[in-house]
Structures are given as C-alpha cells and as structure tokens.
Design a protein around this motif. Structure first.
Motif, PDB file in Angstrom:
ATOM      1  N   SER A 171       0.801  -1.221   0.000  1.00  0.00           N
ATOM      2  CA  SER A 171       0.000   0.000   0.000  1.00  0.00           C
ATOM      3  C   SER A 171       0.838   1.278   0.000  1.00  0.00           C
ATOM      4  CB  SER A 171      -0.969   0.009   1.176  1.00  0.00           C
ATOM      5  OG  SER A 171      -0.269  -0.097   2.387  1.00  0.00           O
ATOM      6  N   LYS A 172       2.080   1.212   0.475  1.00  0.00           N
ATOM      7  CA  LYS A 172       2.939   2.401   0.486  1.00  0.00           C
ATOM      8  C   LYS A 172       4.344   2.016   0.087  1.00  0.00           C
ATOM      9  CE  LYS A 172       0.413   5.273   3.648  1.00  0.00           C
ATOM     10  NZ  LYS A 172       0.423   6.095   4.816  1.00  0.00           N
ATOM     11  N   PRO A 173       4.811   2.342  -1.078  1.00  0.00           N
ATOM     12  CA  PRO A 173       4.035   2.888  -2.176  1.00  0.00           C
ATOM     13  C   PRO A 173       3.123   1.812  -2.760  1.00  0.00           C
ATOM     14  CG  PRO A 173       6.238   2.394  -2.950  1.00  0.00           C
ATOM     15  CD  PRO A 173       6.213   2.127  -1.468  1.00  0.00           C
ATOM     16  N   ILE A 174       2.111   2.229  -3.473  1.00  0.00           N
ATOM     17  CA  ILE A 174       1.164   1.299  -4.064  1.00  0.00           C
ATOM     18  C   ILE A 174       1.880   0.497  -5.148  1.00  0.00           C
ATOM     19  CG2 ILE A 174      -0.947   1.091  -5.419  1.00  0.00           C
ATOM     20  CD1 ILE A 174      -1.888   3.695  -4.019  1.00  0.00           C
TER      21      ILE A 174
ATOM     22  N   THR B 274       2.700  -0.279 -10.587  1.00  0.00           N
ATOM     23  CA  THR B 274       2.735   0.777  -9.579  1.00  0.00           C
ATOM     24  C   THR B 274       2.045   2.001 -10.169  1.00  0.00           C
ATOM     25  OG1 THR B 274       4.765   1.874 -10.301  1.00  0.00           O
ATOM     26  CG2 THR B 274       5.031   0.019  -8.784  1.00  0.00           C
TER      27      THR B 274
ATOM     28  N   ASP C 136       5.864   6.156  -9.514  1.00  0.00           N
ATOM     29  CA  ASP C 136       6.705   5.256  -8.716  1.00  0.00           C
ATOM     30  C   ASP C 136       7.346   4.135  -9.541  1.00  0.00           C
ATOM     31  OD1 ASP C 136       6.031   6.647  -6.379  1.00  0.00           O
ATOM     32  OD2 ASP C 136       4.251   5.407  -6.051  1.00  0.00           O
TER      33      ASP C 136
END
Length: 179
Positions: free
Chosen positions: A67-70, A157, A161
């Motif tokens: 989820s972080k980064p997706i 992504t 990203d």
C-alpha cells in the motif's frame, strides 16, 4: 567538481532512487499442472487472493500487494485450447502475431503500449510489455505459453513510482522458475 561526482556516487551506492523492497523465502505453488517457484516479496507486500484483472480470480496463481508505495506483483496461469498452444510454437517469430495479441490483451484507449520485446528467462521465451493503464498506473508484463496455459507475470505501480520500483519488479521476475 570531483566533490559533486563523489557525493552522487555515494548516493547511488546507498540506493538513492531505488525501492527498499526485499525478497524473502522461496515459495512453491502449483496451478493448472504448472509448478511456480519464486521468492516471496517481504513487507510491505501482503499476499492477496484478489486479482487486479477484469478476468477475476479464477486464473490467479498468486498476488502480492503493497500500500505504500502502491505496488502489485501477480502471476496468472490461464488455460488455452491445445490448438492455440500449437500456434504458440511459432508465435514469437511473428511480429504481426505479437502486435495483434498485444492489442487484444491490452486494448486501446484504456491501455497505452509503451514498448514490447521478446525476452528469455526461466528457460522460456516471453513477450515483455510495458504500458500505462487508465492514465494512472504503469506496468510491465511477461507473457508466455506453456503446458496449454498462458502465463502472465506482472508488476504494477502508480506511474510516478514505476521507474524507482522497476529494478525490484525485475528481481521478483528473475526469481521465478516455471516447470
């Protein structure tokens, strides 16, 4: 000038501009009589049984989502008719067949194909396709045909990203062995 070059060199050595994702233990899964061996991505990736494909979960071998980064890493194994498997033997030698296939599997306008090429890994020939989907995500897919199945390995992504995470996505792909 030498000082600036030295500082930039130091940043590149500590991984500036690269994701911090890591691969962990080996996993072995079987789907449609095909064995997939690969290294499991560590935290922040979590295993998911949910496909990101419009085709649903039926052909999903494995999915990992962060989820972080997706980011998402997925493997699919989709049965194909045996006649199509015979055609696949010559498929990779035909530029027209490859173009037609890519435009069918990644239709425009929702997908913008950036580039594609034929590559070899896990002792098999694949099409590598990079694309932008729905103007928000960038992904790379590796597609081949094996044992009457279409194998699709992908990493995706958000667009901004992608370049940072591409080395990790390729590292995951390179950990995969199919038999």
């Amino acid at each position: 000038m030498k000082k600036i070059t030295f500082i930039l060199l130091c940043f590149s050595m500590v991984g500036f501009g690269q994701s911090n994702f890591k691969l962990g233990e080996n996993i072995k899964l079987t789907k449609n009589n095909i064995e997939f061996q690969f290294k499991k991505p560590n935290y922040p990736f979590n295993r998911s049984d949910e496909s990101l494909s419009q085709g649903g979960n039926k052909n999903l071998v494995i999915s990992f989502v962060a989820s972080k980064p997706i980011a998402a890493l997925q493997i699919y194994s989709t049965p194909i008719p045996s006649k199509m498997q015979q055609d696949a033997e010559n498929f990779f030698n035909s530029e027209q067949s490859i173009k037609s296939f890519i435009s069918q599997i990644f239709p425009h306008p929702i997908n913008e194909i950036l580039e594609y090429k034929v590559v070899v890994f896990s002792d098999k020939i694949f099409i590598e396709v990079q694309l932008i989907g729905a103007n928000v995500q960038k992904q790379i897919n590796w597609i081949t045909f094996y044992k009457n199945n279409m194998i699709n390995i992908l990493g995706t992504t958000l667009i901004e990203d992608f370049e940072t995470n591409l080395p990790f996505i390729k590292k995951f792909k390179n950990s995969i062995y199919i038999k």
